[in-house]
Design a protein around this motif. Structure first.
Motif, PDB file in Angstrom:
ATOM      1  N   ASP A 143       0.812  -1.215   0.000  1.00 60.78           N
ATOM      2  CA  ASP A 143       0.000   0.000   0.000  1.00 60.78           C
ATOM      3  C   ASP A 143       0.845   1.264   0.000  1.00 60.78           C
ATOM      4  N   CYS A 144       2.077   1.153  -0.525  1.00 61.38           N
ATOM      5  CA  CYS A 144       2.955   2.317  -0.694  1.00 61.38           C
ATOM      6  C   CYS A 144       3.393   2.420  -2.153  1.00 61.38           C
ATOM      7  N   ARG A 145       2.487   2.057  -3.060  1.00 62.75           N
ATOM      8  CA  ARG A 145       2.825   1.984  -4.476  1.00 62.75           C
ATOM      9  C   ARG A 145       1.856   2.818  -5.300  1.00 62.75           C
ATOM     10  N   PRO A 146       2.278   3.287  -6.476  1.00 64.34           N
ATOM     11  CA  PRO A 146       1.387   4.103  -7.315  1.00 64.34           C
ATOM     12  C   PRO A 146       0.060   3.421  -7.629  1.00 64.34           C
ATOM     13  N   ALA A 147       0.077   2.111  -7.848  1.00 61.25           N
ATOM     14  CA  ALA A 147      -1.158   1.399  -8.187  1.00 61.25           C
ATOM     15  C   ALA A 147      -2.189   1.517  -7.064  1.00 61.25           C
ATOM     16  N   PHE A 148      -1.724   1.537  -5.819  1.00 62.09           N
ATOM     17  CA  PHE A 148      -2.642   1.677  -4.691  1.00 62.09           C
ATOM     18  C   PHE A 148      -3.295   3.051  -4.699  1.00 62.09           C
ATOM     19  N   VAL A 149      -2.503   4.101  -4.936  1.00 59.74           N
ATOM     20  CA  VAL A 149      -3.037   5.459  -4.963  1.00 59.74           C
ATOM     21  C   VAL A 149      -4.088   5.590  -6.062  1.00 59.74           C
ATOM     22  N   GLU A 150      -3.771   5.084  -7.247  1.00 57.75           N
ATOM     23  CA  GLU A 150      -4.705   5.168  -8.372  1.00 57.75           C
ATOM     24  C   GLU A 150      -5.995   4.412  -8.080  1.00 57.75           C
ATOM     25  N   ALA A 151      -5.864   3.228  -7.494  1.00 59.35           N
ATOM     26  CA  ALA A 151      -7.039   2.416  -7.209  1.00 59.35           C
ATOM     27  C   ALA A 151      -7.919   3.079  -6.156  1.00 59.35           C
ATOM     28  N   PHE A 152      -7.302   3.667  -5.135  1.00 56.88           N
ATOM     29  CA  PHE A 152      -8.114   4.292  -4.094  1.00 56.88           C
ATOM     30  C   PHE A 152      -8.817   5.536  -4.631  1.00 56.88           C
ATOM     31  N   GLU A 153      -8.165   6.259  -5.488  1.00 56.43           N
ATOM     32  CA  GLU A 153      -8.802   7.439  -6.065  1.00 56.43           C
ATOM     33  C   GLU A 153     -10.045   7.039  -6.859  1.00 56.43           C
ATOM     34  N   HIS A 154      -9.949   5.938  -7.595  1.00 58.89           N
ATOM     35  CA  HIS A 154     -11.114   5.425  -8.325  1.00 58.89           C
ATOM     36  C   HIS A 154     -12.204   5.001  -7.340  1.00 58.89           C
ATOM     37  N   LEU A 155     -11.805   4.315  -6.276  1.00 55.57           N
ATOM     38  CA  LEU A 155     -12.766   3.899  -5.254  1.00 55.57           C
ATOM     39  C   LEU A 155     -13.506   5.103  -4.683  1.00 55.57           C
ATOM     40  N   ALA A 156     -12.764   6.173  -4.386  1.00 52.70           N
ATOM     41  CA  ALA A 156     -13.384   7.366  -3.824  1.00 52.70           C
ATOM     42  C   ALA A 156     -14.436   7.948  -4.754  1.00 52.70           C
ATOM     43  N   THR A 157     -14.225   7.789  -6.044  1.00 55.96           N
ATOM     44  CA  THR A 157     -15.178   8.312  -7.027  1.00 55.96           C
ATOM     45  C   THR A 157     -16.473   7.519  -7.025  1.00 55.96           C
ATOM     46  N   VAL A 158     -16.374   6.193  -6.899  1.00 51.01           N
ATOM     47  CA  VAL A 158     -17.575   5.356  -7.021  1.00 51.01           C
ATOM     48  C   VAL A 158     -18.225   5.041  -5.675  1.00 51.01           C
ATOM     49  N   ALA A 159     -17.547   5.372  -4.568  1.00 50.26           N
ATOM     50  CA  ALA A 159     -18.043   4.951  -3.255  1.00 50.26           C
ATOM     51  C   ALA A 159     -18.634   6.082  -2.428  1.00 50.26           C
ATOM     52  N   THR A 160     -18.672   7.303  -2.984  1.00 49.53           N
ATOM     53  CA  THR A 160     -19.156   8.439  -2.208  1.00 49.53           C
ATOM     54  C   THR A 160     -20.254   9.176  -2.969  1.00 49.53           C
ATOM     55  N   LYS A 161     -21.101   9.852  -2.224  1.00 51.18           N
ATOM     56  CA  LYS A 161     -22.143  10.683  -2.832  1.00 51.18           C
ATOM     57  C   LYS A 161     -21.507  11.769  -3.685  1.00 51.18           C
ATOM     58  N   ALA A 162     -20.461  12.410  -3.137  1.00 49.77           N
ATOM     59  CA  ALA A 162     -19.788  13.469  -3.888  1.00 49.77           C
ATOM     60  C   ALA A 162     -19.226  12.933  -5.203  1.00 49.77           C
ATOM     61  N   GLY A 163     -18.589  11.772  -5.131  1.00 48.37           N
ATOM     62  CA  GLY A 163     -17.968  11.209  -6.319  1.00 48.37           C
ATOM     63  C   GLY A 163     -18.953  10.876  -7.422  1.00 48.37           C
ATOM     64  N   VAL A 164     -20.034  10.216  -7.073  1.00 43.68           N
ATOM     65  CA  VAL A 164     -21.003   9.807  -8.110  1.00 43.68           C
ATOM     66  C   VAL A 164     -21.758  11.002  -8.667  1.00 43.68           C
ATOM     67  N   GLU A 165     -21.749  12.125  -7.931  1.00 43.95           N
ATOM     68  CA  GLU A 165     -22.378  13.345  -8.432  1.00 43.95           C
ATOM     69  C   GLU A 165     -21.398  14.216  -9.200  1.00 43.95           C
ATOM     70  N   GLY A 166     -20.178  13.709  -9.409  1.00 42.87           N
ATOM     71  CA  GLY A 166     -19.204  14.399 -10.244  1.00 42.87           C
ATOM     72  C   GLY A 166     -18.229  15.293  -9.504  1.00 42.87           C
ATOM     73  N   ASP A 167     -18.328  15.339  -8.191  1.00 40.84           N
ATOM     74  CA  ASP A 167     -17.403  16.155  -7.388  1.00 40.84           C
ATOM     75  C   ASP A 167     -16.292  15.239  -6.888  1.00 40.84           C
TER      76      ASP A 167
END
Length: 241
Positions: A143-167
């Motif tokens: 969990d100290c690798r670029p792939a982890f950062v990229e994956a979590f950023e994607h997760l944040a987009t699909v797992a939050t109200k803000a993310g799914v609303e485009g914020d």
């Protein structure tokens, strides 16, 4: 008509109390963010780092500092949260070492911590998350690798109200491609007192043990940066290359 000052954007920064998280917090401020600092008290072996986090938060004048308790000793599985000796042989000091993941890895720690940071960020309308992970001088953690950062950023987009609303949320890992020496130099550039930070996994009488991977990496960074190490070590670390 006079200009109306706009408030600075907010960022939630994971502040452990270590050198890397201190530099990351200062970089978030330098980038113009109002910092909400999150320190997780996960009942780690090196609880002394919580005092460092409080000192750093005060020195950097963050907007708010929360120390959140969550007892990962209930899960165990790591020498930082279980009755397992912290390794002192200097193995696992570089990402290229083919020795497997060391016992100091805490299962899913950065995923857990970033999830907590994400929750606070959404609640406070912050859209930036900062963490001080490093993919060059580290102990082989997944969990100290670029792939982890990229994956979590994607997760944040699909797992939050803000993310799914485009914020969308942005995960910043400004130290990801730095060596420990680079990080030490950055601390100096930012005018930080590295002596406020804590790195050791196995404190000895109020001093860094000098033998765990984290102590060795810290000291090597100062040596390679040709800068004095302000850390008090019970045993002076060998410089491993």
């Amino acid at each position: 008509m006079s200009d109306i000052p706009t408030s600075r954007p907010k960022a939630v920064v994971l502040l452990s109390g270590g050198l890397d998280s201190m530099v990351t917090t200062a970089l978030a401020k330098e980038a113009g963010f109002s910092v909400l600092a999150l320190t997780v008290n996960y009942n780690q072996r090196h609880l002394v780092e919580l005092a460092s986090a409080r000192r750093i938060a005060a020195a950097l004048e963050v907007e708010r500092h929360v120390v959140l308790p969550i007892d990962l000793r209930a899960f165990g599985g790591s020498s930082l949260t279980d009755d397992i000796d912290v390794p002192k042989d200097g193995e696992g000091l570089d990402a290229g070492d083919d020795i497997g993941i060391p016992s100091t890895y805490v299962p899913a720690r950065n995923t857990i911590f970033l999830s907590l940071a994400l929750g606070w960020a959404e609640a406070t309308e912050a859209r930036a998350l900062f963490l001080g992970i490093n993919a060059l001088d580290y102990s082989g953690y997944p969990d100290c690798r670029p792939a982890f950062v990229e994956a979590f950023e994607h997760l944040a987009t699909v797992a939050t109200k803000a993310g799914v609303e485009g914020d969308r949320f942005k995960v910043h890992a400004p130290l990801l491609a730095m060596t420990k020496a680079d990080i030490v130099r950055e601390a100096v550039r930012l005018g930080l007192d590295a002596g406020m930070s804590w790195s050791c996994y196995d404190p000895q009488g109020g001093e860094h043990c000098g033998l765990c991977d984290s102590c060795r990496l810290r000291h090597r960074g100062f040596v390679e940066a040709a800068l004095p190490d302000p850390t008090r070590y019970a045993t002076l670390p060998a410089v491993v290359r």
